[in-house]
Design an enzyme around this catalytic site. Structure first.
Site, short mmCIF file in Angstrom:
data_model
loop_
_atom_site.label_atom_id
_atom_site.label_comp_id
_atom_site.label_asym_id
_atom_site.label_seq_id
_atom_site.Cartn_x
_atom_site.Cartn_y
_atom_site.Cartn_z
N ASN A 153 -1.13 8.48 -6.56
CA ASN A 153 -1.26 9.93 -6.48
C ASN A 153 -0.47 10.64 -7.57
OD1 ASN A 153 -2.77 11.03 -3.89
ND2 ASN A 153 -1.75 9.13 -3.30
N ARG A 194 0.24 3.78 -2.99
CA ARG A 194 -0.26 5.12 -2.66
C ARG A 194 0.56 6.19 -3.39
NH1 ARG A 194 0.59 4.74 2.17
NH2 ARG A 194 -1.48 4.21 2.97
N SER A 203 0.83 -1.20 0.00
CA SER A 203 0.00 0.00 0.00
C SER A 203 0.86 1.26 0.00
CB SER A 203 -0.93 0.00 1.21
OG SER A 203 -0.20 0.04 2.42
#
Length: 275
Positions: A218, A214, A210
């Site tokens: 983004n 992440r 994760s």
């Protein structure tokens, strides 16, 4: 990039395709010269542009901090030295507040992650056509400039964090202690240990996964918005790109900070012996 020779879909695909070295269908190795060739290379491929910019920006980080260290003075420091010292003190305070163990590696590692990831993210503010167009004039068909929009880079860094987590967990707690810790949660009963172990093992793997996704998600979304703005009429590009770029400064800084903080947290958990 001469976007007028491409449809909007082709333009977007072109900007999202890495300069890839891999194995062609005929068994030969080389650079992919079309999107189809790059896609057919599959697993046996290296994203040359991601490797290039990651190394260049890593060397830039080392050069800047080496220069600051070599030119540091005990008297009144200059602006550059002040900025570097403030950054080092900021990271040092973060490590002292979060990390409960005793390691001389964590603070330098955290500083490296923060600055290196920030520099890679910062490339997202370079207008999307400038470097790829210059590369195309040199005969290079694809040239992405933001390493963190490549999941291979972000998940590679996350894999490094996972390796450190496992290393310190075994080093500090031993194999038996580490296994006991994993099997003690989420149900604190001896009878539940066989069920806890696979659950906690999956949770442990999910943390760095994760972490990498992440950062990738983004930055990939931010890059996609810049590309979509680039296919708009010229007057709309400047109207939309400047506000988005100013907002994106916050995103690239925040994502570098989050990656650093979570790395410190995960390594602190790996050093903890009171579970």
């Amino acid at each position: 990039m001469a976007s007028d020779t491409l449809t909007s879909g082709e333009y977007i695909k072109h900007h999202l395709t890495n300069l890839t070295f891999g194995r062609h269908d005929d068994g030969s190795w080389g650079i992919g010269h079309s999107i189809e060739e790059v896609q057919d290379m599959g697993f046996y491929a290296v994203h040359v542009d991601t490797m290039f910019w990651s190394i260049v920006l890593g060397v830039l980080f080392l050069f800047l901090f080496r220069r600051a260290a070599s030119s540091a003075t005990a008297g009144e420091p200059g602006g550059f030295q002040n900025a570097i010292e403030m950054l080092v003190e900021f990271v040092d305070d973060m490590v002292r507040n979060i990390f409960d163990g005793d390691s001389a590696v964590i603070a330098p590692l955290s500083l490296t992650i923060l600055v290196w990831v920030f520099l890679m993210n910062l490339m997202d503010l370079v207008p999307v056509d400038w470097i790829p167009y210059a590369a195309q004039l040199s005969g290079i068909h694809f040239f992405k400039v933001v390493p963190t929009t490549d999941p291979n880079a972000t998940l590679g860094m996350a894999l490094g964090v996972l390796i450190l987590m496992l290393f310190y967990s075994f080093k500090i707690k031993g194999a038996v202690g580490f296994a006991k810790e994993l099997s003690a949660h989420p149900i604190p009963l001896n009878a539940a240990r066989p069920f806890n172990l696979p659950i906690e093992f999956i949770v442990m793997l999910a943390k760095p996964f994760s972490l990498g996704m992440r950062l990738f998600g983004n930055l990939y979304a931010g890059e996609m918005i810049f590309i979509l703005i680039a296919v708009m009429p010229f007057w709309a590009q400047w109207t939309l790109s400047i506000p988005w770029a100013l907002f994106h400064v916050l995103i690239i800084t925040l994502q570098a900070f989050i990656f650093m903080v979570l790395t410190i947290v995960y390594l602190s958990q790996a050093h903890a012996t009171n579970h």
